[in-house]
Enzyme design. Structure first.
Site, PDB file in Angstrom:
ATOM      1  N   HIS A 145      33.455  37.727  39.053  1.00 11.30           N
ATOM      2  CA  HIS A 145      32.734  36.979  40.650  1.00 11.30           C
ATOM      3  C   HIS A 145      31.697  37.890  40.597  1.00 11.30           C
ATOM      4  O   HIS A 145      31.325  39.078  40.256  1.00 11.30           O
ATOM      5  CB  HIS A 145      33.778  36.943  41.665  1.00 11.30           C
ATOM      6  CG  HIS A 145      34.978  35.987  41.303  1.00 11.30           C
ATOM      7  ND1 HIS A 145      35.932  36.902  41.119  1.00 11.30           N
ATOM      8  CD2 HIS A 145      34.689  34.555  41.853  1.00 11.30           C
ATOM      9  CE1 HIS A 145      36.827  35.406  40.763  1.00 11.30           C
ATOM     10  NE2 HIS A 145      36.351  33.903  41.781  1.00 11.30           N
ATOM     11  N   ASP A 150      33.770  41.713  40.405  1.00 10.93           N
ATOM     12  CA  ASP A 150      34.801  42.326  39.857  1.00 10.93           C
ATOM     13  C   ASP A 150      34.660  41.692  38.505  1.00 10.93           C
ATOM     14  O   ASP A 150      33.193  40.721  38.160  1.00 10.93           O
ATOM     15  CB  ASP A 150      36.091  41.670  40.040  1.00 10.93           C
ATOM     16  CG  ASP A 150      35.951  39.640  40.812  1.00 10.93           C
ATOM     17  OD1 ASP A 150      35.200  39.013  40.070  1.00 10.93           O
ATOM     18  OD2 ASP A 150      36.563  39.819  40.960  1.00 10.93           O
ATOM     19  N   SER A 173      37.731  29.705  43.721  1.00  8.56           N
ATOM     20  CA  SER A 173      37.639  31.029  44.295  1.00  8.56           C
ATOM     21  C   SER A 173      36.591  31.552  44.997  1.00  8.56           C
ATOM     22  O   SER A 173      35.592  32.195  45.685  1.00  8.56           O
ATOM     23  CB  SER A 173      38.162  32.078  42.957  1.00  8.56           C
ATOM     24  OG  SER A 173      37.029  31.882  41.892  1.00  8.56           O
TER      25      SER A 173
END
Length: 369
Positions: free
Chosen positions: A347, A344, A53
């Protein structure tokens, strides 16, 4: 009179030449002004990305069986137009900044983006998928695109390049492009430390060895495809990531020492494995990239970089929200995203990524060539 078959061959050859010229023109229009000066007579035609991600740009967007996607607000709030793109950030991700500063293009698009244009293939794409890991079970757990599946997409990509510009140009692009592999965080955080069954099967030493061996094998496969400029990134200090502080940091939500120790152990093994592979292949541009220290330096001295908050994400409470929990319906966002190291709970923010990209170029550029 020209024979019909000969004429057909001539027309086909001319068509291919025209298509090649067209794509070269399109390619020249996508290139930005390089901010990083490359050595004389050196070029990086494309940036090709694999991983998780951190560098996903939307490959998971249409996969309804995974929660590891973020093609909805507030993700992308600081991206061009404020549009969520599937990047796990408020804006750009590291490979976007790297491509831009190398003068390749402003962003690295997802290979599975339905709006992807043919000319985008010439300058590179990302195959990365949120939730992916080196250990196959990690990707199965998340429902993302595994590294083995990412390689199959890469094979498809090579075929498309061959059709567009021919085998010789394709070979040149693959040999001279910058290959970046950013993976491993999910293996440690979401597989090993999250699952007691995995801890019963492996201790930290054997699990990190498994990871490092898988990473070495993946780099070797890229070499077999013709890649020569291969960079494999280590894992950041996972024990200091907000979600891990919340899960295992105790009442004070301190950095989790055993998580960071496991990360450092893996990084050391990865570095050693890549050094060994580089010597065996006689390729000095197959290298390990440290991002552990790059992020930890920011976390330990945030004010130096203009940050105020290091232990919470900007989205929601910042304690646990990530992916589906970070959304416009249940989670407000912080008023000043520039104050936060993390977007978040897992990340970093676009600002953090940009600072880390600067550290990357300071420490790595000379190794590329």
């Amino acid at each position: 009179m020209i024979h019909r078959a000969t004429m057909k061959r001539h027309i086909t050859s001319s068509s291919r030449l025209c298509m090649c010229v067209l794509f070269m023109v399109l390619l020249s229009e996508t290139i930005t002004n390089a901010l990083v000066k490359l050595p004389a007579n050196k070029t990086i035609p494309a940036i090709i990305v694999f991983g998780d991600s951190i560098v996903d740009a939307g490959n998971n967007d249409d996969i309804t069986t995974t929660l590891a996607r973020c093609n909805y607000p507030p993700y992308g709030i600081d991206f061009d137009g404020g549009i969520p793109t599937g990047r796990f950030s408020n804006g750009k991700v590291p490979t976007d900044f790297i491509a831009e500063e190398l003068g390749i293009k402003p962003i690295v698009p997802a290979y599975r983006d339905p709006t992807l244009k043919p000319e985008d293939l010439l300058t590179g794409v990302t195959f990365a998928s949120g939730g992916a890991g080196y250990v196959p079970f990690t990707s199965q757990l998340s429902g993302g695109i595994s590294l083995s599946q990412q390689l199959k997409l890469f094979e498809e990509y090579i075929e498309k390049l061959n059709e567009m510009v021919g085998e010789e140009r394709t070979k040149f692009i693959i040999q001279n492009s910058l290959f970046m592999v950013i993976c491993g965080s999910n293996d440690i955080a979401n597989t090993y430390f999250a699952l007691a069954s995995v801890q019963r099967q492996y201790n930290v030493d054997s699990f990190t060895t498994l990871m490092a061996d898988k990473a070495q094998s993946f780099a070797q496969k890229l070499h077999e495809y013709g890649a020569r400029r291969i960079q494999v990134f280590g894992v950041p200090p996972l024990g200091c990531v907000p979600s891990q502080r919340t899960v295992a940091g105790g009442p004070t939500r301190s950095c989790v020492g055993r998580f960071n120790d496991a990360t450092k152990l893996y990084n050391a093994k990865l570095s050693a494995n890549l050094d060994s592979l580089s010597r065996n292949l006689r390729e000095n541009t197959l290298i390990y990239i440290d991002i552990y220290d790059s992020l930890l330096e920011i976390i330990l001295d945030p004010q130096q970089y203009g940050f105020q908050v290091v232990d919470r994400g900007c989205c929601g409470t910042g304690l646990i929200e990530v992916a589906v929990l970070c959304n416009n319906y249940t989670a407000d966002i912080c008023p000043n995203r520039h104050d936060y190291v993390f977007w978040d709970s897992f990340h970093p923010t676009e600002k953090t990524y940009k600072i880390m990209t600067g550290k990357y170029f300071e420490r790595v550029l000379n190794k590329i060539f």
